[in-house]
Design a protein around this motif. Structure first.
Motif, PDB file in Angstrom:
ATOM      1  N   PHE A  10       8.119  -4.935   0.865  1.00 53.98           N
ATOM      2  CA  PHE A  10       8.427  -3.702   0.316  1.00 53.98           C
ATOM      3  C   PHE A  10       8.514  -2.679   1.775  1.00 53.98           C
ATOM      4  CE2 PHE A  10       8.430  -4.715  -3.933  1.00 53.98           C
ATOM      5  CZ  PHE A  10       8.680  -3.876  -4.603  1.00 53.98           C
ATOM      6  N   LEU A  53       7.606   4.664  -0.251  1.00 55.66           N
ATOM      7  CA  LEU A  53       8.348   4.573  -1.238  1.00 55.66           C
ATOM      8  C   LEU A  53       9.023   6.144  -1.990  1.00 55.66           C
ATOM      9  CD1 LEU A  53       7.141   1.656  -3.390  1.00 55.66           C
ATOM     10  CD2 LEU A  53       8.800   1.836  -1.620  1.00 55.66           C
ATOM     11  N   TRP A  79       9.305   1.942 -11.098  1.00 54.96           N
ATOM     12  CA  TRP A  79       8.088   1.642 -10.152  1.00 54.96           C
ATOM     13  C   TRP A  79       6.874   2.398 -10.521  1.00 54.96           C
ATOM     14  CZ3 TRP A  79       4.768   3.797  -6.774  1.00 54.96           C
ATOM     15  CH2 TRP A  79       3.999   2.889  -6.224  1.00 54.96           C
TER      16      TRP A  79
END
Length: 235
Positions: free
Chosen positions: A91, A145, A177
């Motif tokens: 990620f 993120l 998410w």
């Protein structure tokens, strides 16, 4: 559903992102070569054990003296197993380069670490009696993120959904998410006696920190040029 890559362009080498990945991998591999009776105390000492700070007498009894909250930082570079490490680093690899591109190397590193510290603090706040180490880079990556969510909402994330590959907007993938993290975190509170498998509050804490702080770390555009979020000019 596994992210493969994103479509947002990156115009600089993400040296800080690469450095963070290398450090985490090296530390993890090094610990794997140590005997369990050596590596386990190291993880307990440098991982963040919430009860260590909630009950100093317990911590002293088990050999974890107060460390000035150092483990809130060092825990960000430790991982529990190969799967934990690979998912986090993957990620960071996919989403970290673009955020570093918009912030600059040092500002990105400061943003990453600050999000991680806030994430770990929130996990301690919601689970102060936990006796096992909280480890992993999920908190600061959640901050990354969040920054990506707001800076590149309409960029595509390429996902492998066996047996096909699909392209979805980042806002949809990262929004899902967040919903999963919120569900898991609240479930761990509502149902007493349940044992959380992951530090969900650290994930949410990192995302909240990233949302609140990312604009403070963005590079200033050159004089006369106005930089906008990609959502304003990309479809």
């Amino acid at each position: 559903m596994i992210p493969i890559r994103d479509t947002a362009p990156c115009y600089s080498r993400p040296l800080a992102t690469w450095g963070l990945i290398v450090v985490c991998v090296i530390i993890f591999v090094w610990l794997q070569f140590l005997p369990f009776e050596v590596s386990n105390p190291l993880i307990a000492r440098f991982g963040m054990v919430p009860l260590r700070y909630s009950d100093p007498s317990w911590a002293e009894h088990v050999g974890l003296p107060f460390d000035g909250y150092l483990s809130f930082l060092t825990s960000l570079f430790l991982h529990g197993n190969w799967f934990h490490l690979i998912i986090n680093m993957w990620f960071l690899w996919i989403f970290g380069d673009n955020i570093e591109d918009r912030m600059g190397h040092l500002s990105f590193l400061a943003f990453y670490l600050l999000c991680g510290l806030i994430a770990t603090a929130l996990q301690w706040y919601f689970d102060p009696r936990l006796e096992i180490p909280v480890v992993g880079a999920s908190g600061p990556i959640a901050g990354v993120l969040a920054a990506y969510f707001f800076l590149y909402p309409l960029e595509r994330v390429v996902l492998w959904v066996p047996p096909i590959v699909v392209h979805v907007p980042a806002i949809a993938f990262l929004g899902l998410w967040v919903i999963i993290q919120l569900y898991e975190a609240t479930t761990s509170i509502l149902f007493e006696g349940g044992v959380a498998k992951m530090a969900w509050w650290a994930h949410l804490g990192g995302f909240i920190a990233g949302f609140l702080l990312y604009r403070l770390f963005l590079k200033k555009p050159p004089d006369g040029i106005k930089m906008e979020d990609s959502s304003s000019f990309k479809i």
